[in-house]
Write a protein that holds these residues in place. Structure first.
Motif, PDB file in Angstrom:
ATOM      1  N   ALA A 148       0.803  -1.304  -0.087  1.00 28.79           N
ATOM      2  CA  ALA A 148      -0.169  -0.055   0.014  1.00 28.79           C
ATOM      3  C   ALA A 148       0.823   1.346   0.097  1.00 28.79           C
ATOM      4  O   ALA A 148       0.515   2.144  -0.679  1.00 28.79           O
ATOM      5  CB  ALA A 148      -0.956   0.032   1.091  1.00 28.79           C
ATOM      6  N   GLN A 149       1.967   1.325   0.766  1.00 26.77           N
ATOM      7  CA  GLN A 149       2.790   2.344   0.851  1.00 26.77           C
ATOM      8  C   GLN A 149       3.436   2.585  -0.550  1.00 26.77           C
ATOM      9  O   GLN A 149       3.801   3.626  -0.802  1.00 26.77           O
ATOM     10  CB  GLN A 149       3.896   2.330   1.950  1.00 26.77           C
ATOM     11  CG  GLN A 149       3.401   2.397   3.346  1.00 26.77           C
ATOM     12  CD  GLN A 149       4.148   1.701   4.468  1.00 26.77           C
ATOM     13  OE1 GLN A 149       5.116   1.090   3.956  1.00 26.77           O
ATOM     14  NE2 GLN A 149       3.804   2.094   5.638  1.00 26.77           N
ATOM     15  N   LEU A 150       4.195   1.741  -1.153  1.00 28.02           N
ATOM     16  CA  LEU A 150       4.574   1.611  -2.379  1.00 28.02           C
ATOM     17  C   LEU A 150       3.600   2.041  -3.376  1.00 28.02           C
ATOM     18  O   LEU A 150       3.969   2.960  -4.344  1.00 28.02           O
ATOM     19  CB  LEU A 150       5.087   0.227  -2.750  1.00 28.02           C
ATOM     20  CG  LEU A 150       6.270  -0.347  -2.272  1.00 28.02           C
ATOM     21  CD1 LEU A 150       6.772  -1.822  -2.283  1.00 28.02           C
ATOM     22  CD2 LEU A 150       7.659   0.309  -2.685  1.00 28.02           C
ATOM     23  N   ARG A 151       2.349   1.771  -3.482  1.00 23.99           N
ATOM     24  CA  ARG A 151       1.311   2.149  -4.259  1.00 23.99           C
ATOM     25  C   ARG A 151       1.007   3.598  -4.051  1.00 23.99           C
ATOM     26  O   ARG A 151       0.905   4.428  -5.151  1.00 23.99           O
ATOM     27  CB  ARG A 151       0.126   1.340  -4.044  1.00 23.99           C
ATOM     28  CG  ARG A 151      -1.057   1.723  -4.972  1.00 23.99           C
ATOM     29  CD  ARG A 151      -0.512   1.431  -6.670  1.00 23.99           C
ATOM     30  NE  ARG A 151      -1.695   1.701  -7.441  1.00 23.99           N
ATOM     31  CZ  ARG A 151      -2.435   0.952  -8.091  1.00 23.99           C
ATOM     32  NH1 ARG A 151      -2.434  -0.431  -7.947  1.00 23.99           N
ATOM     33  NH2 ARG A 151      -3.607   1.428  -8.929  1.00 23.99           N
ATOM     34  N   GLN A 152       1.047   4.182  -2.689  1.00 30.75           N
ATOM     35  CA  GLN A 152       0.690   5.739  -2.692  1.00 30.75           C
ATOM     36  C   GLN A 152       1.947   6.195  -3.220  1.00 30.75           C
ATOM     37  O   GLN A 152       1.660   7.344  -3.783  1.00 30.75           O
ATOM     38  CB  GLN A 152       0.352   5.757  -1.394  1.00 30.75           C
ATOM     39  CG  GLN A 152       0.247   7.116  -0.856  1.00 30.75           C
ATOM     40  CD  GLN A 152       0.146   7.596   0.576  1.00 30.75           C
ATOM     41  OE1 GLN A 152       0.070   6.504   1.483  1.00 30.75           O
ATOM     42  NE2 GLN A 152       0.183   8.545   1.049  1.00 30.75           N
ATOM     43  N   MET A 153       3.174   5.905  -2.937  1.00 24.90           N
ATOM     44  CA  MET A 153       4.522   6.465  -3.593  1.00 24.90           C
ATOM     45  C   MET A 153       4.266   6.571  -4.981  1.00 24.90           C
ATOM     46  O   MET A 153       4.631   7.755  -5.664  1.00 24.90           O
ATOM     47  CB  MET A 153       5.717   5.914  -3.186  1.00 24.90           C
ATOM     48  CG  MET A 153       5.832   6.205  -1.535  1.00 24.90           C
ATOM     49  SD  MET A 153       7.732   6.054  -0.997  1.00 24.90           S
ATOM     50  CE  MET A 153       7.562   4.301  -1.017  1.00 24.90           C
ATOM     51  N   HIS A 154       4.048   5.773  -5.907  1.00 25.86           N
ATOM     52  CA  HIS A 154       3.869   5.572  -7.411  1.00 25.86           C
ATOM     53  C   HIS A 154       2.955   6.326  -7.603  1.00 25.86           C
ATOM     54  O   HIS A 154       3.080   7.200  -8.640  1.00 25.86           O
ATOM     55  CB  HIS A 154       3.597   3.847  -7.574  1.00 25.86           C
ATOM     56  CG  HIS A 154       3.310   3.740  -9.175  1.00 25.86           C
ATOM     57  ND1 HIS A 154       2.123   3.883  -9.357  1.00 25.86           N
ATOM     58  CD2 HIS A 154       4.158   3.832 -10.135  1.00 25.86           C
ATOM     59  CE1 HIS A 154       1.956   3.579 -10.867  1.00 25.86           C
ATOM     60  NE2 HIS A 154       3.294   3.610 -11.153  1.00 25.86           N
TER      61      HIS A 154
END
Length: 629
Positions: A148-154
């Motif tokens: 979820a954190q990786l998706r938000q940064m992306h």
């Protein structure tokens, strides 16, 4: 996270080549953990950077004209669809630590600064009951980014998500002695006492990258376009696998700055898969803004090389216990002396005639005396913190096929000549290239030292180079460059050094007798290892002879920058060791004259010759060249 001396290994600053028609540069910075509680110096995690220092890095870079670029901009520049701005900089974050989201990402948003985040996908997927050994501690799933954190940064548009592999961020058995070497490039030594086949290695790497790619695509919504190789360990076949999976842009870590790093490539170029990975500057030791500014302004060309040439024949012993003791003594001595480089013999020459009777790595063309080079090279790199060059013959081989040896060997016309193969016969190039490729596949090293067997007398193979001295010299240089190319398929970005006899420097007319000359050597190799050995040349006064030699080299453009003076520590006419005080005095004299790079040969690490104090004073690359207590 590689081990390194200081917070930057020489050559990490990627001043890359430019794009047509104007020149541009790209600085790629490699961060790992960003957190608040990092000690100013000496933190247990040498790759952690404090939040304050990271913010100051961004301030300083922007204030001094650096322009942040995205992965897309680099991809476009590489494909010829655009150019990078002056002083372009790309930020990268390895491993997928959660602090990238909690500490770095807020600053990236505040500065509107793009970046690349490359997680190890197996760590993102880490089960709650497992731990990952990481530096001074073990990490749990709470220490790594979530999808979820990786998706938000992306989704912010600022962060590109790349792959740092799925499960290649680890060591695997790399030789019969159990050394753990990087999983991405190692042919695993199995319990069945055989090496992993090339086909099995390819299948393993492809399966790993496919897994990482699928996880990122499923959880982020976009497949990765970038591979960041763990431990900076990769090769051309590995990059080819990554490119076939859509990861056409790759990064290493300790690659050398090189104009070929970022070249103009069309989208349909068949050669894209073979392009070397882009180099990065490892941010290490929590540098404050003054440290960063000093490093970026430092002229790397002024760094002095200190090299010791080591005979692996003296390490080898039929008794495994004695061999292990010899390795330990050698590594400890090199650690205590503190040179920057070791030129390590990769071939066996027990009769001392200068030609390889066997090699210290698996080969189908040569007998293997022992599978030893990879073990010693890895120990020197990781325990003594030096760069290791494989010291290899160019023509001096005694092939396992004795009939072929008779066909290819030069009919030497003089006494005491090194047995050599005919460089003009295409079979010689094919066979020796294979041997170099085998070395690179089996071992981890930083460069090549071409042995002093690469010469031709004027009456040997007179048709070679049409009999023209300069053409013969260049033809032998071209031969060595083909060998480097063969080795670079397995060990990219290899540095090169080549031995040069002193006589062609002092008497240029003698190029005809050696097929060697300083000026083309300086143009071709990263370092010319000049054999500055007065006793070997029967010089009457050693110091006067060395002064004359230094004067001749320093008059040549690039002579100071690219020539290493290799001193002798044994008078082979005796033979007898030369006084350690002579090595110390000669090194100081040459430095006072303007010589930047020094080395010596041989080193008797068993007998302690030259004495440790003298060797350390002459060859230490440390700022404070004394034993650490």
């Amino acid at each position: 996270m590689p081990s390194a001396r200081g917070w930057l290994a020489a050559g990490l600053l990627a001043l890359l080549s430019a794009l047509s028609p104007t020149r541009a540069s790209l600085l790629v910075l490699s961060y790992h953990d960003i957190r608040d509680d990092v000690a100013p110096k000496g933190d247990p995690d040498p790759y952690a950077v404090s939040t304050t220092n990271f913010a100051q890095h961004l301030d300083w870079l922007r204030a001094h004209g650096y322009q942040a670029v995205s992965v897309q901009a680099v991809i476009d520049a590489r494909a010829g669809r655009g150019t990078l701005p002056d002083k372009a900089v790309l930020l990268t974050f390895d491993d997928g630590l959660r602090s990238v989201y909690t500490h770095a990402f807020p600053l990236l948003r505040a500065y509107n600064w793009p970046a690349l985040v490359a997680p190890v996908t197996s760590w993102v997927e880490l089960p709650a009951d497992q731990r990952v050994p990481y530096g001074p501690s073990d990490l749990t799933t709470e220490d790594f980014l979530t999808w979820a954190q990786l998706r938000q940064m992306h989704d912010s548009g600022l962060v590109e998500i790349g792959s740092h592999s799925h499960d290649l961020h680890r060591g695997v058995p790399g030789n019969p002695f159990g050394n753990q070497t990087p999983a991405a490039v190692t042919r695993v030594w199995s319990e069945r006492h055989v090496y992993e086949s090339d086909a099995a290695w390819r299948a393993r790497i492809e399966a790993d990258l496919q897994t990482s790619r699928a996880l990122i695509e499923r959880n982020i919504g976009q497949a990765p376009r970038v591979i960041v190789w763990p431990y900076a360990a990769y090769n051309d076949p590995a990059n080819g696998i990554a490119t076939a999976l859509g990861m056409s842009l790759s990064f290493d870590l300790e690659g050398r700055a090189q104009q070929a790093d970022l070249g103009l490539q069309g989208e349909d170029s068949a050669d894209q898969a073979s392009l070397a990975s882009l180099a990065r500057l490892l941010i290490h030791g929590n540098p404050d803004v003054r440290d960063l500014a000093g490093e970026l302004r430092r002229d790397l060309s002024l760094d002095g090389m200190r090299a010791i040439q080591i005979d692996l024949d003296y390490v080898y012993d039929e008794d495994p216990a004695q061999l292990a003791r010899n390795v330990d003594v050698l590594v400890q001595r090199i650690h205590d002396i503190g040179p920057s480089h070791v030129w390590l013999q990769a071939f066996a020459d027990p009769d001392g005639d200068g030609a390889a009777e066997a090699v210290y790595f698996p080969s189908r063309h040569m007998p293997m005396r022992a599978d030893l080079f990879n073990r010693v090279a890895w120990q020197l790199r990781t325990r003594a913190q030096v760069r290791v060059y494989a010291w290899m013959p160019v023509l001096g081989f005694k092939l396992a096929d004795t009939d072929l040896q008779r066909e290819l060997q030069i009919a030497a016309t003089g006494d005491n000549e090194i047995p050599r193969l005919d460089p003009g016969d295409p079979r010689t190039l094919e066979i020796v290239s294979d041997i170099y490729a085998e070395l690179a596949t089996s071992s981890h090293f930083d460069g090549l030292l071409f042995h002093d067997d690469a010469y031709l007398r004027d009456d040997e193979i007179p048709a070679y180079g049409d009999g023209i001295p300069a053409a013969r010299t260049q033809a032998l240089i071209d031969f060595t460059m083909r060998l480097r190319t063969a080795a670079e398929r397995g060990r990219p970005k290899l540095m090169t050094a080549r031995n040069l006899f002193a006589r062609p420097v002092l008497e240029p007319v003698s190029e005809a007798w050696f097929a060697q000359r300083l000026e083309p050597f300086l143009a071709a190799y990263d370092v010319t290892a000049l054999m500055a050995m007065p006793q070997m040349e029967n010089a009457g006064g050693a110091d006067a002879w060395l002064r004359t030699l230094a004067d001749a080299v320093l008059r040549v453009p690039g002579g100071a920058e690219r020539t290493l003076f290799e001193l002798q520590t044994v008078d082979w006419r005796g033979p007898a060791p030369l006084p350690g005080a002579a090595l110390r005095a000669q090194s100081r004299m040459l430095q006072a004259l303007g010589v930047r790079h020094l080395g010596y040969y041989p080193d008797d690490f068993i007998g302690g010759q030259p004495p440790l104090e003298d060797a350390r004073d002459a060859m230490s690359a440390r700022a404070f060249p004394y034993l650490e207590r």
